[in-house]
Design an enzyme around this catalytic site. Structure first.
Site, short mmCIF file in Angstrom:
data_model
loop_
_atom_site.label_atom_id
_atom_site.label_comp_id
_atom_site.label_asym_id
_atom_site.label_seq_id
_atom_site.Cartn_x
_atom_site.Cartn_y
_atom_site.Cartn_z
N GLU B 163 31.34 90.11 73.02
CA GLU B 163 30.87 90.20 71.65
C GLU B 163 30.02 88.96 71.34
O GLU B 163 30.43 87.84 71.62
CB GLU B 163 32.10 90.22 70.73
CG GLU B 163 31.79 90.34 69.26
CD GLU B 163 33.07 90.27 68.39
OE1 GLU B 163 32.94 90.49 67.19
OE2 GLU B 163 34.16 90.01 68.93
N ASP B 205 40.53 75.28 76.91
CA ASP B 205 39.24 74.66 76.60
C ASP B 205 38.96 74.83 75.11
O ASP B 205 37.86 75.19 74.71
CB ASP B 205 38.13 75.26 77.45
CG ASP B 205 36.88 74.37 77.46
OD1 ASP B 205 36.98 73.18 77.09
OD2 ASP B 205 35.80 74.88 77.80
N LYS B 207 37.93 73.79 71.72
CA LYS B 207 37.10 72.72 71.15
C LYS B 207 36.21 73.37 70.11
O LYS B 207 36.03 74.59 70.12
CB LYS B 207 36.27 72.06 72.25
CG LYS B 207 35.39 73.07 72.97
CD LYS B 207 34.63 72.44 74.10
CE LYS B 207 33.87 73.51 74.87
NZ LYS B 207 33.17 72.98 76.03
N PRO B 208 35.64 72.57 69.21
CA PRO B 208 34.85 73.16 68.13
C PRO B 208 33.76 74.09 68.62
O PRO B 208 33.53 75.15 68.03
CB PRO B 208 34.25 71.92 67.43
CG PRO B 208 35.20 70.83 67.72
CD PRO B 208 35.76 71.11 69.08
N ASN B 210 33.74 76.07 70.92
CA ASN B 210 34.28 77.36 71.35
C ASN B 210 34.89 78.15 70.20
O ASN B 210 35.49 79.19 70.41
CB ASN B 210 35.35 77.16 72.42
CG ASN B 210 34.74 77.07 73.80
OD1 ASN B 210 33.60 77.49 73.99
ND2 ASN B 210 35.48 76.54 74.75
N ASP B 223 35.18 82.12 74.88
CA ASP B 223 35.24 81.41 76.12
C ASP B 223 36.65 81.11 76.62
O ASP B 223 37.11 79.97 76.60
CB ASP B 223 34.47 80.09 75.99
CG ASP B 223 34.10 79.55 77.35
OD1 ASP B 223 34.44 80.21 78.35
OD2 ASP B 223 33.48 78.49 77.42
#
Lengths: 198, 804
Positions: B163, B205, B207-208, B210, B223
């Protein structure tokens, strides 16, 4: 396809040195994947500090092609010269693709005298440089070889001196003259000052 | 140009270049024997040389390698992957690229994100991609980007079609949003991660970059590129060396390459929370052991505690689940006690802490001490089991201590309170005895001393608290070189003890010192500074420095409102205090307004009732009482009695206080018999709790005396009143507060027609009330009336006597 052409590499090199235009293409296709793998290997190793020694790429490629494929190249410096040409092709193709990607977007045109990293700042000029080098090749093949080895393959003056049999001082002098000529040529293509004083 | 011409030009140029730069052109101009076109070209090239110093000096290969080579067969715009046409590169990750692509069918055009691995041949990457594909296809959550498709390119590079989220990274989205909204957004992220964890998927992982927030304000997790599937052999074999990660948001165990669990995600979420709240990442010492908040903004202490628990270096000390973290955020948002600290009594009490204010009316003056469970202390209640000093202790020992404390103090939750104070003291005594074992660990010892000492203080045993808190401060000052926040806390603890021992001057002095320490460390603006302002104000109040107290409460309120928000219990407590002081200063409108505000907040936070609700209702009730809105006051105070008996039991000092206040209402309504009954009941309980000589008892005695005066039972009342005055003078020799019993005794004597005895008491009462409350205060004026009456009667007696 790689396997099929593996055995041909010595022949190809010979043909290439004799000036067979087809040999260069076929060699490039052979060496591309190898360089690519090596490059990415080096990148991942050296990623942290972003200091990649391009020479290491050539050495690595040389070792792989020569040792793994049991080729007996008499002069490994010759290989550098060949690699430099191949790398030039790769980079110029890369620049063309990059330009294609950016079609529609604007490339910031840094003035030539301000450019430090040509490939990064003005990839469009890489294509121009490629053409200018073809011209220089006709005027002074040694100078063209030196530029290819130094600018595209990242060899040092000393390495070039060894590969070409010239003295390091000569390499240095020729490099400077070739640079002046190429700068003038590119600047001219850029619409810079006319090369004639009226 | 011909090769020959170039040869000629470069010879000329080469010679010129041998010369010093300023001589080159003049030299060239003198070579007139040469062909002019050769000269022109040499001149132009000389100019070019001057500009070409850096030209071509950086090899092209470097930048090619840096940005990722494009090679034949590469995925450039226009190229196809399966049925998708590539539009452009979206980004690069550790394993490959993310491309924006479009699927064009007859009817619709769908934008997708395609993640393509760089390495076609690597078995690891293949496995990881297959893994990711399986994981993602199993996940169906509205805050997780969906997986549509997957496959491999002509060159054998595996790819995933996902998406495409159009949005901005959560940290930029959060800029400028109120804290509550940021937390709400983060809680959606937590829900998504919790969902993934329930499906045995860790993200690894987080983090902002992602987490994108789409146009509808929904966060979407992207991710799961390095996720591993828990409990499968494929996942278990992943090691850190081959796992790309983002060091900024990686957990310590991830950085060390250890085995990873959901706990690693919880750490990353902690970092994300820190980033979203402060705009920065915490300082992490090498090895990841210690995390210090370094944000330009200081956080509410709850949030700091939550961060501290999420960011524990030891995974075993973190929240065991994402739900645990989420639960604490929710509790923080609704003002309930969080679990990030162990459930120690002092912290919980802190949550319910509030001030009890003596009601100040002319006729009936209630003095009920703040016995309070005054362990207010968001600061003091820093985590214990999460003790940072832990490495100094053998782990087992530290755990013993934590378990011991939890066991020791965990009993004192409201509703689980033992029926009598004896068991509390028992437990405290046992805790103090157990401290002997901790001699070698000054920090832990200091902390435990602080907790036990504060608890003793709160339970009305200041004499037991004193040596503990004094030793704690000594340790902080000497052995630890005085780490400012902890030093300030120890000073504050001692200050509050001084107040409990009625040494208000010393209390104020200590709180001022703590303020100095804190302000040097934090600057003016920190929650700890706000708390200290409040405690200083408490002490000033007891010194009857009402105006100074009011000013400091307002400072404290200001800081608490900013750090904790409007709807926070500690804010409500402060509002209640301000209401009370305002009442004392005769600012009746202010008093009612602030009291109402305090009640509103606590009712909103705990609709079912809560000790803090009782506290703010108590202040409201007293304000209503002072405004003589007796019917309303009665209703409110009856509710206080009900709540406190429910939460604390009948014998708890706070319940007694409420009963006493109800007595005041009855008294003012003229129900003197009921009032007397309630005062006697209170007094008996206080004598049992504190002894007959204690000033808390004195205050109830005073009230009883007043109600007896009102019934004209002066002979019974007088010894009580004198007893009160005695106790007050003994326990607070310098306090102006003594005007309460002075005035009451003067009134009694005057009523008993003994103006010459009444006069000196009345005069002293005026003097002290004037100093404490100001000249215009109703109380001061009322005492003034007594003085005048005395003088009038005395003068009258003289005059009359003269006439006779």
């Amino acid at each position: 396809m790689e396997t099929r052409e593996k055995g041909d590499i010595t022949t190809l090199l010979g043909a290439w040195q004799r000036g067979d235009p087809q040999a260069s293409d076929r060699l490039a296709r052979l060496i591309y994947p190898e360089l690519r793998k090596i490059a990415r290997g080096l990148m991942s190793v050296e990623r942290a500090d972003h200091t990649l020694q391009p020479t290491a790429l050539i050495h690595e490629a040389y070792l792989r092609l020569v040792q793994q494929k049991r080729m007996l190249w008499q002069d490994r410096h010759q290989f550098f010269a060949i690699s430099a040409r191949i790398i030039q092709r790769i980079l110029v193709d890369h620049a063309r693709r990059r330009l294609a990607c950016k079609r529609g977007g604007r490339i910031e045109r840094v003035a030539l005298a301000e450019v430090r990293d040509l490939a990064a700042q003005r990839p469009d000029l890489l294509v121009e440089l490629d053409e200018a080098l073809d011209t220089l090749e006709k005027l002074d093949p040694t100078q063209a070889t030196i530029v290819r080895a130094k600018f595209f393959a990242g060899l040092t003056g000393v390495e070039i001196a060894r590969a070409t049999g010239l003295s390091p001082a000569t390499v240095k002098r020729q490099w400077r003259l070739a640079k002046a000529w190429l700068f003038h040529e590119l600047n001219h293509r850029e619409g810079g000052l006319p090369d004639r004083v009226p | 140009m011909s090769p020959e011409r170039w040869q000629e030009v470069q010879v000329l140029l080469g010679q010129a270049l041998e010369l010093a730069p300023d001589q080159r052109l003049p030299w060239l101009e003198r070579q007139t024997a040469r062909d002019s076109s050769v000269l022109n070209q040499a001149r132009a090239l000389l100019a070019a040389d001057a500009q070409a110093e850096e030209f071509l000096e950086i090899p092209a290969l470097g930048s090619w390698l840096d940005e990722g080579p494009i090679l034949p067969g590469d995925l450039v715009p226009g190229a196809r992957i399966g049925p998708y046409r590539i539009e452009r590169l979206l980004g690069r990750g550790g394993m490959g690229r993310v491309l924006l692509a479009v699927r064009e069918d007859d009817d619709f055009r769908q934008l997708v994100a395609i993640k393509v691995a760089d390495r076609a041949g690597s078995p690891n990457a293949l496995r990881r991609f297959r893994l990711e594909r399986q994981i993602l296809s199993d996940l169906d959550h509205r805050n997780i980007a969906k997986l549509y498709d997957g496959g491999s390119t002509d060159l054998g590079q595996p790819y995933l079609v996902m998406e495409h989220i159009e949005g901005q990274p959560i940290h930029t989205y959060c800029d400028g949003l109120p804290v509550a909204q940021r937390l709400a957004l983060l809680r959606k992220v937590l829900a998504a991660v919790a969902y993934a964890h329930r499906h045995l998927v860790v993200h690894l992982d987080l983090k902002p970059a992602n987490i994108l927030v789409d146009g509808d304000g929904e966060p979407k997790l992207l991710d799961f590129g390095i996720a591993k599937l828990l409990g499968t052999s494929a996942g278990a074999t992943l090691t850190t060396e081959e796992r790309p990660l983002t060091p900024d948001f990686a957990s310590p165990e991830q950085l060390r390459g250890e085995r990873l669990t959901t706990s690693s995600d919880i750490y990353s979420l902690g970092l994300l929370l820190h980033r979203l709240l402060t705009g920065t990442l915490p300082n992490r010492a090498p090895g990841g052991r210690k995390v210090e908040s370094a944000g330009p903004k200081r956080l509410a202490s709850d949030l700091e505690a939550i961060l501290g628990k999420a960011l524990e270096p030891d995974p075993g000390e973190r929240y065991p689940t994402v739900e645990g973290l989420d639960g604490d955020l929710e509790r923080h948002l609704t003002g309930r006690p969080i679990f990030a600290r162990p459930p120690t009594w002092s912290y919980r009490a802190g949550r319910f802490a509030h001030r009890h204010w003596p009601t100040l009316t002319l006729v009936a003056m209630l003095f009920l001490a703040t016995l309070g469970a005054a362990a207010t202390v968001s600061l003091q209640a820093r985590r214990i089991s999460a003790e940072r000093d832990r490495t100094e202790l053998a782990r087992a020992e530290a755990e013993d201590v934590a378990a011991f404390l939890t066991d020791l103090l965990g009993r004192f939750e409201p509703g689980e309170l033992p029926g009598t104070a004896f068991s509390v003291q028992d437990v405290l005594d046992r805790g103090t005895a157990a401290l002997g074992k901790l001699d070698d660990h000054p920090k832990v010892r200091a902390r435990l001393l602080g907790i036990l000492g504060s608890t003793y203080r709160a339970w009305g045993r200041p004499e037991a608290a004193a040596p503990l808190l004094e030793e704690a401060l000594e340790i902080r000052r000497r052995e630890l070189g005085g780490v400012p926040p902890e030093l300030a806390k120890a000073i504050n603890d001692l200050g509050r003890l001084a107040r409990a021992r009625s040494d208000f001057g010393k209390a104020a002095e200590l709180h001022r010192e703590a303020l100095d320490v804190l302000r040097r460390h934090y600057g003016k603006d920190h929650l700890a500074v706000g708390d200290t302002f409040v405690w200083l104000a408490d002490a000033l109040y007891d010194m009857a420095e009402m105006r100074a107290a009011l000013a400091n409460y307002h400072r404290g309120l200001d800081i608490r409102r900013r750090y904790l928000g409007k709807d926070h219990q500690a804010t409500a407590v402060c509002l209640g205090n301000i209401a009370k002081v305002s009442a004392d200063l005769g600012l009746a409108d202010d008093a009612l307004r602030y009291a109402h505000e305090a009640v509103e907040i606590t009712e909103k936070l705990w609709p079912e009732g809560h000790p803090a609700t009782a506290a703010s209702l108590n202040v409201l009730g007293q304000s209503l009482l002072e405004n003589r809105r007796l019917k309303e006051a009665e209703t409110v105070i009856q509710r206080v009695v009900e709540l406190r008996r429910r939460f604390f039991g009948r014998q708890h000092p706070r319940s007694i206080e409420a009963v006493n206040n109800l007595g005041l209402v009855y008294q003012q309504q003229g129900h003197l018999v009921e009032a007397e009954k309630l005062f006697r009941e209170s007094r008996a309980l206080l004598v049992a709790n504190f002894g007959a000589d204690h000033q808390n008892t004195a205050k109830a005695t005073h009230n009883l005396g007043v109600v007896l005066v009102a019934q004209n039972r002066l002979r019974e009342a007088e010894p009580l009143m004198r007893e009160v005055l005695d106790i007050m003078r003994r326990s607070q020799p310098d306090s102006d507060n003594v005007f309460y019993p002075l005035g009451a005794l003067a009134q009694l004597l005057l009523t008993d027609d003994r103006p010459e005895e009444a006069l000196p008491y009345a005069e002293e009462a005026v003097r002290r009330a004037r100093r404490a409350l100001g000249t215009d205060h109703a109380m001061t004026r009322r005492f003034g009336e007594i003085v005048k009456s005395c003088r009038r009667q005395l003068a009258g007696t003289v005059t009359t006597g003269g006439n006779e």
